[in-house]
Motif scaffolding. Sequence first.
Motif, PDB file in Angstrom:
ATOM      1  N   GLN A 383       0.850  -1.197   0.000  1.00  0.00           N
ATOM      2  CA  GLN A 383       0.000   0.000   0.000  1.00  0.00           C
ATOM      3  C   GLN A 383       0.884   1.246   0.000  1.00  0.00           C
ATOM      4  N   GLU A 396       3.595   0.143   2.631  1.00  0.00           N
ATOM      5  CA  GLU A 396       3.498  -0.823   3.725  1.00  0.00           C
ATOM      6  C   GLU A 396       3.184  -2.180   3.118  1.00  0.00           C
ATOM      7  N   GLU A 489       7.243  -2.200  11.523  1.00  0.00           N
ATOM      8  CA  GLU A 489       6.101  -1.682  12.286  1.00  0.00           C
ATOM      9  C   GLU A 489       5.790  -2.642  13.433  1.00  0.00           C
ATOM     10  N   ASP A 519       3.078   1.261  15.458  1.00  0.00           N
ATOM     11  CA  ASP A 519       1.839   1.136  14.688  1.00  0.00           C
ATOM     12  C   ASP A 519       0.619   1.364  15.579  1.00  0.00           C
ATOM     13  N   ASP A 520      -0.500   1.654  14.966  1.00  0.00           N
ATOM     14  CA  ASP A 520      -1.794   1.797  15.669  1.00  0.00           C
ATOM     15  C   ASP A 520      -1.703   2.792  16.812  1.00  0.00           C
ATOM     16  N   GLU A 576      -2.413   6.657   8.787  1.00  0.00           N
ATOM     17  CA  GLU A 576      -2.963   5.611   7.921  1.00  0.00           C
ATOM     18  C   GLU A 576      -4.485   5.698   7.917  1.00  0.00           C
ATOM     19  N   GLY A 577      -5.094   5.091   6.897  1.00  0.00           N
ATOM     20  CA  GLY A 577      -6.557   5.052   6.840  1.00  0.00           C
ATOM     21  C   GLY A 577      -7.175   6.352   6.364  1.00  0.00           C
ATOM     22  N   GLU A 579      -9.166   8.503   4.047  1.00  0.00           N
ATOM     23  CA  GLU A 579     -10.154   8.173   3.020  1.00  0.00           C
ATOM     24  C   GLU A 579     -10.751   9.412   2.374  1.00  0.00           C
ATOM     25  N   GLY A 597      -3.619   5.503   2.721  1.00  0.00           N
ATOM     26  CA  GLY A 597      -5.057   5.237   2.845  1.00  0.00           C
ATOM     27  C   GLY A 597      -5.711   5.061   1.492  1.00  0.00           C
ATOM     28  N   TYR A 598      -6.992   4.629   1.543  1.00  0.00           N
ATOM     29  CA  TYR A 598      -7.726   4.371   0.301  1.00  0.00           C
ATOM     30  C   TYR A 598      -7.870   5.641  -0.543  1.00  0.00           C
TER      31      TYR A 598
HETATM   32  P1  C2E Z   1      -2.241  -2.477  10.128  1.00  0.00           P
HETATM   33  O1  C2E Z   1      -0.778  -2.678  10.235  1.00  0.00           O
HETATM   34  O2  C2E Z   1      -2.846  -1.394  10.952  1.00  0.00           O
HETATM   35  O3  C2E Z   1      -2.523  -2.273   8.582  1.00  0.00           O
HETATM   36  C1  C2E Z   1      -3.379  -1.325   8.063  1.00  0.00           C
HETATM   37  C2  C2E Z   1      -4.675  -1.925   7.681  1.00  0.00           C
HETATM   38  O4  C2E Z   1      -5.554  -0.896   7.300  1.00  0.00           O
HETATM   39  C3  C2E Z   1      -4.574  -2.855   6.487  1.00  0.00           C
HETATM   40  O5  C2E Z   1      -5.554  -3.858   6.640  1.00  0.00           O
HETATM   41  C4  C2E Z   1      -4.973  -1.960   5.355  1.00  0.00           C
HETATM   42  O6  C2E Z   1      -5.467  -2.645   4.244  1.00  0.00           O
HETATM   43  C5  C2E Z   1      -6.047  -1.117   6.006  1.00  0.00           C
HETATM   44  N1  C2E Z   1      -6.242   0.170   5.366  1.00  0.00           N
HETATM   45  C6  C2E Z   1      -5.347   0.876   4.642  1.00  0.00           C
HETATM   46  N2  C2E Z   1      -5.870   2.025   4.247  1.00  0.00           N
HETATM   47  C7  C2E Z   1      -7.135   2.063   4.710  1.00  0.00           C
HETATM   48  C8  C2E Z   1      -8.206   3.017   4.616  1.00  0.00           C
HETATM   49  O7  C2E Z   1      -8.104   4.071   4.018  1.00  0.00           O
HETATM   50  N3  C2E Z   1      -9.363   2.699   5.246  1.00  0.00           N
HETATM   51  C9  C2E Z   1      -9.526   1.532   5.915  1.00  0.00           C
HETATM   52  N4  C2E Z   1     -10.706   1.288   6.506  1.00  0.00           N
HETATM   53  N5  C2E Z   1      -8.549   0.619   6.031  1.00  0.00           N
HETATM   54  C10 C2E Z   1      -7.363   0.891   5.436  1.00  0.00           C
HETATM   55  P2  C2E Z   1      -5.164  -5.349   6.421  1.00  0.00           P
HETATM   56  O8  C2E Z   1      -4.315  -5.470   5.230  1.00  0.00           O
HETATM   57  O9  C2E Z   1      -6.439  -6.100   6.486  1.00  0.00           O
HETATM   58  O10 C2E Z   1      -4.278  -5.713   7.666  1.00  0.00           O
HETATM   59  C11 C2E Z   1      -4.831  -5.755   8.908  1.00  0.00           C
HETATM   60  C12 C2E Z   1      -3.777  -5.975   9.951  1.00  0.00           C
HETATM   61  O11 C2E Z   1      -3.153  -7.238   9.794  1.00  0.00           O
HETATM   62  C13 C2E Z   1      -2.641  -4.995   9.861  1.00  0.00           C
HETATM   63  O12 C2E Z   1      -3.021  -3.823  10.475  1.00  0.00           O
HETATM   64  C14 C2E Z   1      -1.543  -5.725  10.571  1.00  0.00           C
HETATM   65  O13 C2E Z   1      -1.685  -5.569  11.959  1.00  0.00           O
HETATM   66  C15 C2E Z   1      -1.827  -7.165  10.221  1.00  0.00           C
HETATM   67  N6  C2E Z   1      -0.944  -7.570   9.152  1.00  0.00           N
HETATM   68  C16 C2E Z   1      -1.110  -7.440   7.824  1.00  0.00           C
HETATM   69  N7  C2E Z   1      -0.041  -7.947   7.171  1.00  0.00           N
HETATM   70  C17 C2E Z   1       0.828  -8.376   8.104  1.00  0.00           C
HETATM   71  C18 C2E Z   1       2.141  -8.973   8.070  1.00  0.00           C
HETATM   72  O14 C2E Z   1       2.735  -9.181   7.010  1.00  0.00           O
HETATM   73  N8  C2E Z   1       2.726  -9.314   9.260  1.00  0.00           N
HETATM   74  C19 C2E Z   1       2.110  -9.051  10.439  1.00  0.00           C
HETATM   75  N9  C2E Z   1       2.740  -9.380  11.555  1.00  0.00           N
HETATM   76  N10 C2E Z   1       0.904  -8.475  10.510  1.00  0.00           N
HETATM   77  C20 C2E Z   1       0.265  -8.138   9.354  1.00  0.00           C
END
Ligand code: C2E
Length: 637
Positions: A383, A396, A489, A519-520, A576-577, A579, A597-598
């Motif tokens: 992203q 990311e 992160e 993060d977060d 992040e996020g 929109e 973000g999207y």
């Molecule tokens: P995260 O690190 O907080 O990743 C950001 C999440 O927000 C991602 O969801 C992303 O697709 C989503 N996002 C990005 N822009 C926007 C936006 O504008 N609006 C909204 N509503 N959402 C947005 P994703 O890909 O489903 O990942 C969710 C979580 O899963 C991640 O949160 C992260 O904690 C974990 N994750 C994803 N990939 C990995 C990885 O390779 N390794 C580890 N350890 N955790 C991962």
Amino acid sequence: MNEHKFYYFLHIQILLLIVWSLLTGLGYTILCYVFDMAPFTLIWFGAIIAVSAWGWELYRQFKYVTINKKKLKKWYQYVQLFIYSIFGLWTVLFILYSDITEHNLNQVTVLIQVTASILAATFLFSDKKLFIPVLLILIYPLVVYFINLDETKGYFLAFFTLALLGFLLYASNNGYKLIQQIFHQAQQDSLTGLYNRRHFMENLDQLLKTLKESKKFSFILLIDLDHFKNINDTLGHDVGDKLLCEISNRLNTFCGDSKHVARLGGDEFMITSYPYDNYDECLKSADIFSHEIGRLLKEMYVIDFNHIHISVSIGVKLLDSTLSNSIQVVKEADIAMYEVKSSGRDGVVNFNKALSSKISNTLEMERKLYFALEHDEIELYYQPQVNKDGLICGCEVLTRWYNPDLGMVAPLEFIKIAEKTGLIIDLGNYILEESFKSLQTWEKKEHSLEQLSINISVKQLLHESFIKRIEYLFNKYLSEKSQHKIVFEITETLLAEDIHNVISIMKKVKNLGIQFSLDDFGTGYSSLNYVREIPIDELKIDKSFVRTLGENKSDEMMLKTIFTLADIFNLRVVAEGIETDTQFEILKAHNCNLFQGYYFDKPLKKDDFEIKLFKQKVKKVKIEMGKKKILNKKHIG
Ligand code: C2E
Ligand code: CA
Ligand code: CA
């Protein structure tokens, strides 16, 4: 001593005593029959058989009484009486036959009496209330008998018998002390004095057997304190320990004799109820009782002048005659307890079928995830992260799992499973390698990225092979310049670990040139202290926070605070996020460094991301060329 283990021991001794009394009694009776002295002995042996039968009944009753403290106490009193009676009968025999010198029967009687004393000392040493009176009952008549012989030999024997009594009392007492200590250690939790896990499991096994035979019902409660770690961290382990003791006291007092309370370790407690005849009654009791416990433990604690409030998560499992596996039963109470935790803590959940199928789905997923790498089902998405001019500066890495049966599984779901099963190590290594490979490709194609952010889970970071793995992958794929573009992160889950160890690992990782992003940020408990202590380079404002930007004033204030914090600690800020345009504008106004973000892009497949980078490069080149043309024209002009 009122430990269950002690009763188990005593239980077996009953059987041994019966066997010994019947066999020796029979031998004696036959002997007397041979010497024509049967009638008396037969009556006596009849009494032995009757008392043994009673002993047998007590032996059999044991499994029905162990789960109820009151019944167990009553049973113990009967056992005491049984033991006094059986040894009393031997003394009666001695008194009756000790002066019958015919066929040296008196000597046999003396011998049996001495043997009985030694046996009593060994059989009964687990309880002072048994071995002291029984030894006196057995030895006193012997001493009197020897003295009455009125011979020097008799006085000698009386003296030796008294010495034997002293010796047996001393030896039994020593054994008694030792066994007390061992019982204590083996069954009790040393901090709270409650029963420990081992004893709890034994008791549960016994209860399940009883339920099977009696077709009754019961329940267990698994209680876990919410955020207990915070208390340890903020007020110290001393206060934490005192709190656990206070909780144990409350539970013990509240449960009294009607329930069995144990501490399984840490901040987990378990309560077992005694059987109910009817299912509805049991269900109702479990419901009322568990809520009462929840309320009881929520009342304020005052420990070392600290006023402490805690809540608890309680998992309940109802027991019936169909269950036999105690480990499974505890696991199901655990599943119910976790359900409380995951739905916000502070509550009660009964284990049910829906929970069980939820679990079996997770197990199915666990099994499939195991083969996901092998079957090439894991794919990395990228992203874009842009600067305030909208130019892509970084990205990311976000992982996707596509399984033919399950479809697309969200990372939030499978990462948790991977962490729980330990698969995160292999999966994490794969993600690192693929990400580095991607960066290598883009570097070769001269797509200028400033940073590549990879999510790292705590388990991965703490794994012994982590640093070696990065070094290996760095050597294989990345130049030193590219290595400095890597950002890891991490989330606040790190807080739950030994922070000194975490910091030391993070420092080693940073020595390799890698940066850290928190993060977060803004969701959990990120305290100022935490931000100051751990060596991070970047704050990543969470999307849940960005979502409501522009909607109220307090968000703006919060945002201001975050940026001031970043300023003080010299940290980059990524949001992040994003929109909407409004969100972007507000963040820009605060001088946020990077935006994701999207509104800009969703996570993209590698090829699509590369096309984006390529287009951006072409655009840049065109702009450069345009600039050059204008300059040239000016020059010529
Ligand atoms: P995260 O690190 O907080 O990743 C950001 C999440 O927000 C991602 O969801 C992303 O697709 C989503 N996002 C990005 N822009 C926007 C936006 O504008 N609006 C909204 N509503 N959402 C947005 P994703 O890909 O489903 O990942 C969710 C979580 O899963 C991640 O949160 C992260 O904690 C974990 N994750 C994803 N990939 C990995 C990885 O390779 N390794 C580890 N350890 N955790 C991962
Ligand atoms: Ca992330
Ligand atoms: Ca995040």
